[in-house]
Design a protein around this motif. Structure first.
Motif, PDB file in Angstrom:
ATOM      1  N   UNK A   1       0.819  -1.211   0.000  1.00 40.84           N
ATOM      2  CA  UNK A   1       0.000   0.000   0.000  1.00 40.84           C
ATOM      3  C   UNK A   1       0.855   1.263   0.000  1.00 40.84           C
ATOM      4  N   UNK A   2       2.084   1.143   0.487  1.00 41.46           N
ATOM      5  CA  UNK A   2       2.965   2.308   0.560  1.00 41.46           C
ATOM      6  C   UNK A   2       4.039   2.291  -0.523  1.00 41.46           C
ATOM      7  N   UNK A   3       3.805   1.492  -1.552  1.00 43.18           N
ATOM      8  CA  UNK A   3       4.671   1.531  -2.720  1.00 43.18           C
ATOM      9  C   UNK A   3       5.748   0.486  -2.779  1.00 43.18           C
ATOM     10  N   UNK A   4       5.743  -0.474  -1.844  1.00 40.47           N
ATOM     11  CA  UNK A   4       6.746  -1.516  -1.856  1.00 40.47           C
ATOM     12  C   UNK A   4       6.282  -2.765  -2.576  1.00 40.47           C
ATOM     13  N   UNK A   5       7.155  -3.751  -2.641  1.00 44.40           N
ATOM     14  CA  UNK A   5       6.857  -5.052  -3.218  1.00 44.40           C
ATOM     15  C   UNK A   5       7.062  -6.103  -2.132  1.00 44.40           C
ATOM     16  N   UNK A   6       6.110  -7.000  -1.971  1.00 46.65           N
ATOM     17  CA  UNK A   6       6.248  -8.032  -0.951  1.00 46.65           C
ATOM     18  C   UNK A   6       5.401  -9.243  -1.310  1.00 46.65           C
ATOM     19  N   UNK A   7       5.863 -10.403  -0.862  1.00 44.80           N
ATOM     20  CA  UNK A   7       5.152 -11.667  -1.032  1.00 44.80           C
ATOM     21  C   UNK A   7       4.716 -12.179   0.333  1.00 44.80           C
ATOM     22  N   UNK A   8       3.514 -12.752   0.384  1.00 44.05           N
ATOM     23  CA  UNK A   8       3.005 -13.315   1.625  1.00 44.05           C
ATOM     24  C   UNK A   8       3.323 -14.805   1.652  1.00 44.05           C
ATOM     25  N   UNK A   9       4.475 -15.120   2.190  1.00 46.93           N
ATOM     26  CA  UNK A   9       4.867 -16.517   2.339  1.00 46.93           C
ATOM     27  C   UNK A   9       6.064 -16.609   3.286  1.00 46.93           C
ATOM     28  N   UNK A  10       6.380 -17.813   3.669  1.00 45.58           N
ATOM     29  CA  UNK A  10       7.534 -18.057   4.517  1.00 45.58           C
ATOM     30  C   UNK A  10       8.812 -18.041   3.693  1.00 45.58           C
ATOM     31  N   UNK A  11       9.899 -17.658   4.316  1.00 45.41           N
ATOM     32  CA  UNK A  11      11.195 -17.718   3.643  1.00 45.41           C
ATOM     33  C   UNK A  11      11.542 -19.160   3.280  1.00 45.41           C
ATOM     34  N   UNK A  12      10.927 -20.134   3.946  1.00 38.59           N
ATOM     35  CA  UNK A  12      11.206 -21.540   3.659  1.00 38.59           C
ATOM     36  C   UNK A  12      10.351 -22.074   2.511  1.00 38.59           C
ATOM     37  N   UNK A  13       9.401 -21.268   2.025  1.00 39.16           N
ATOM     38  CA  UNK A  13       8.629 -21.637   0.852  1.00 39.16           C
ATOM     39  C   UNK A  13       9.438 -21.355  -0.416  1.00 39.16           C
ATOM     40  N   UNK A  14       8.927 -21.847  -1.532  1.00 37.12           N
ATOM     41  CA  UNK A  14       9.561 -21.537  -2.811  1.00 37.12           C
ATOM     42  C   UNK A  14       9.474 -20.035  -3.063  1.00 37.12           C
ATOM     43  N   UNK A  15      10.594 -19.405  -3.427  1.00 34.62           N
ATOM     44  CA  UNK A  15      10.647 -17.975  -3.673  1.00 34.62           C
ATOM     45  C   UNK A  15      11.201 -17.705  -5.071  1.00 34.62           C
ATOM     46  N   UNK A  16      10.883 -16.547  -5.623  1.00 29.56           N
ATOM     47  CA  UNK A  16      11.433 -16.210  -6.947  1.00 29.56           C
ATOM     48  C   UNK A  16      12.931 -15.955  -6.873  1.00 29.56           C
ATOM     49  N   UNK A  17      13.591 -16.139  -7.963  1.00 26.79           N
ATOM     50  CA  UNK A  17      15.007 -15.788  -8.129  1.00 26.79           C
ATOM     51  C   UNK A  17      15.904 -16.480  -7.108  1.00 26.79           C
ATOM     52  N   UNK A  18      15.613 -17.743  -6.800  1.00 21.52           N
ATOM     53  CA  UNK A  18      16.470 -18.459  -5.860  1.00 21.52           C
ATOM     54  C   UNK A  18      17.887 -18.558  -6.426  1.00 21.52           C
ATOM     55  N   UNK A  19      18.861 -18.351  -5.564  1.00 20.25           N
ATOM     56  CA  UNK A  19      20.288 -18.319  -5.889  1.00 20.25           C
ATOM     57  C   UNK A  19      20.666 -17.117  -6.756  1.00 20.25           C
ATOM     58  N   UNK A  20      19.835 -16.087  -6.742  1.00 14.49           N
ATOM     59  CA  UNK A  20      20.149 -14.890  -7.525  1.00 14.49           C
ATOM     60  C   UNK A  20      20.129 -13.610  -6.702  1.00 14.49           C
ATOM     61  N   UNK A  21      19.746 -13.666  -5.431  1.00 19.65           N
ATOM     62  CA  UNK A  21      19.685 -12.459  -4.608  1.00 19.65           C
ATOM     63  C   UNK A  21      21.099 -12.035  -4.201  1.00 19.65           C
ATOM     64  N   UNK A  22      21.396 -10.767  -4.418  1.00 17.46           N
ATOM     65  CA  UNK A  22      22.719 -10.253  -4.055  1.00 17.46           C
ATOM     66  C   UNK A  22      22.802  -9.840  -2.583  1.00 17.46           C
ATOM     67  N   UNK A  23      21.668  -9.465  -2.010  1.00 19.89           N
ATOM     68  CA  UNK A  23      21.630  -9.111  -0.589  1.00 19.89           C
ATOM     69  C   UNK A  23      20.371  -9.690   0.023  1.00 19.89           C
ATOM     70  N   UNK A  24      20.522 -10.324   1.167  1.00 19.67           N
ATOM     71  CA  UNK A  24      19.373 -10.773   1.951  1.00 19.67           C
ATOM     72  C   UNK A  24      19.460 -10.107   3.319  1.00 19.67           C
ATOM     73  N   UNK A  25      18.373  -9.476   3.723  1.00 16.78           N
ATOM     74  CA  UNK A  25      18.320  -8.770   5.003  1.00 16.78           C
ATOM     75  C   UNK A  25      17.608  -9.618   6.053  1.00 16.78           C
TER      76      UNK A  25
END
Length: 222
Positions: free
Chosen positions: A99-123
């Motif tokens: 709602x405030x202009x961001x991008x987010x997925x509603x799921x657990x980090x242990x679920x399948x996520x997009x771009x696996x093995x391609x993230x340059x930074x994980x917070x």
């Protein structure tokens, strides 16, 4: 929302939803030993602080913000032209972020996520090294999401602690949500887990009362 309305939650409610309310009243983390820690809810709903800035300046896109909450960090990165996406188990957190202009997925980090093995930074900020109560499992999973040259940016506890237990979120009048597994790690414990999982701690710093570290795969971060 009144205090009475804010306190009307049942034991079946997602405990994380309690800290996504507006910061009209304090919310605490009740530890297994009885100690309670006040959660910095107001900070999560406001623009990034000077301490947060030390994290943002270390981010290289694409960035995955694990346990993004209302999304202050991933939204700020997007505003600076750095691709960042949040992931959170709470629908309200994802709704607030988007709602405030961001991008987010509603799921657990242990679920399948997009771009696996391609993230340059994980917070893993705001204590999110504690997600699931299993730092080894969490960091192993995050390592599988990282690009080979990527980095994890972790916020550790300000105290020297290493504990995994069931905790609860507690409202201002002592009513608690259901228990959930959580972990609390100070920097020394982060070093230990990192070494066991073949990560190198390539940077660590203190800003205000908060402590942080950057981890990279050992074959890269040497």
């Amino acid at each position: 929302m009144t205090t009475d309305e804010g306190e009307q939650y049942g034991a079946e409610e997602d405990p994380y939803a309690l800290v996504l309310r507006p910061a009209w009243a304090p919310v605490f983390l009740r530890l297994a030993n009885g100690r309670r820690i006040r959660m910095p809810v107001r900070r999560w709903h406001e623009p990034p602080t000077a301490d947060d800035e030390t994290v943002l300046e270390r981010c290289v896109g694409p960035v995955l913000d694990v346990g993004c909450g209302p999304g202050r960090l991933c939204r700020e990165l997007l505003s600076r032209g750095v691709f960042a996406q949040g992931v959170d188990i709470a629908p309200r957190a994802v709704a607030l972020t988007c709602a405030q202009g961001g991008l987010a997925l509603c799921r657990s980090v242990f679920d399948r996520l997009p771009a696996e093995r391609a993230w340059q930074t994980i917070l893993l900020i705001d204590g999110n090294i504690g997600i699931g109560g299993d730092p080894y499992g969490l960091l192993r999973r995050c390592g599988g999401l990282l690009a080979p040259t990527g980095r994890l940016v972790i916020e550790a506890e300000p105290e020297d602690v290493e504990e995994c237990s069931a905790v609860r979120y507690e409202g201002p009048h002592g009513r608690c949500g259901p228990p959930f597994p959580w972990a609390r790690l100070g920097l020394r414990a982060v070093h230990g887990v990192a070494a066991d999982l073949a990560f190198n701690v390539t940077d660590q710093w203190t800003s205000g009362h908060r402590r942080f570290a950057t981890l990279m795969h050992a074959r890269i971060g040497i």
